[in-house]
Design an enzyme around this catalytic site. Structure first.
Site, short mmCIF file in Angstrom:
data_model
loop_
_atom_site.label_atom_id
_atom_site.label_comp_id
_atom_site.label_asym_id
_atom_site.label_seq_id
_atom_site.Cartn_x
_atom_site.Cartn_y
_atom_site.Cartn_z
N SER A 138 0.85 -1.19 0.00
CA SER A 138 0.00 0.00 0.00
C SER A 138 0.88 1.24 0.00
CB SER A 138 -0.90 0.01 1.24
OG SER A 138 -1.52 1.28 1.43
N TYR A 151 -2.68 -0.32 10.21
CA TYR A 151 -2.66 -0.67 8.79
C TYR A 151 -1.32 -0.34 8.17
CZ TYR A 151 -4.08 -0.82 3.87
OH TYR A 151 -4.16 -1.09 2.54
#
Length: 254
Positions: A138, A151
């Protein structure tokens, strides 16, 4: 070009969104697709889409955060030519308001999930003379995102894991790369916005879309196209690389 004919491809979290798009495209390019989802029901829609288009797909139920069900799924699958570690979950919070249970949950799925699948797939790839691993990282692995502590930690680990596997298995013929998407419009995003910003869905969606300099979120099919290239023989000279697919987010937002 980009044929996967005769390849056995395992894709985790392929029941919807990015994983579904990757599974469908890989099947169209000739791969036999093996879908690992939390429940068999979660992967059936993707499998049916593939079969209706003339492809071959199988579904296996396994919680990727747990070693034993993952090992059982890979034993049932057999040969693995391509592994796509796509399964993942998100969390909103900074270090102070991220509970230990939430941190462990994100780490369990996002990091240990990839680890368990690698542990299950790599020995067979090494024995057969090679294979391809693609991890979904990501932009959170590269830049600071507000209130995405757990995250971001998990995706930073995926980025480092990609480099480690690529280095350790060069001589075994195993390539390992990662993709770092920015925001991609999937059912997951819609549910995430609805859960965390009730009553503000339209406003938040517009804000998230415009945070990419290109002015919109990505599409799952765009991630799948890059995944196909990286997992194909045309990318045989590429390993240990991360590819931002971010609408200019990393380089043009600062």
């Amino acid at each position: 070009m980009f044929s996967l004919l005769g390849k056995q491809a395992v894709i985790t979290g392929a029941g919807s969104g990015i994983g579904q798009a990757i599974a469908a495209l890989f099947a169209r390019q000739g791969a036999t697709v093996h879908i690992i989802e939390l429940t068999a029901e979660a992967g059936q829609e993707t499998a049916e889409l593939i079969r209706q288009a003339g492809g071959t797909a199988h579904v296996y139920a396994a919680d990727v955060s747990q070693s034993e069900p993952v090992q059982a799924a890979f034993q049932a699958i057999g040969r693995v030519d391509i592994l796509v570690n796509n399964a993942g979950i998100a969390h909103v919070g900074n270090v102070e308001n991220t509970a230990e249970a939430d941190f462990d949950r994100v780490y369990g799925v996002n990091v240990k999930g990839a680890y368990h699948c690698l542990r299950a797939a790599v020995p067979g790839m090494r024995a057969q003379g090679g294979g391809v691993v693609l991890n979904l990282a990501s932009i959170a692995a590269h830049v600071g995102l507000t209130d995405r502590f757990a995250y971001s930690v998990s995706k930073g680990a995926i980025f480092a894991m990609t480099l480690s596997v690529a280095r350790d298995y060069l001589a075994a013929g195993i390539r390992c790369n990662s993709i770092s998407p920015a925001r991609v419009h999937t059912p997951f995003v819609d549910g995430f916005v609805a859960k965390n910003y009730p009553g503000q869905e339209e406003e938040i969606f517009d804000k998230l879309s415009k945070s990419q300099p290109i002015g919109r979120m990505g599409r799952p099919e765009e991630v799948a196209a890059l995944a196909l290239y990286l997992c194909s023989d045309e990318a045989a000279f590429i390993t240990g690389c991360d590819y931002p697919l971010d609408g200019g987010f990393i380089k043009l937002n600062t």
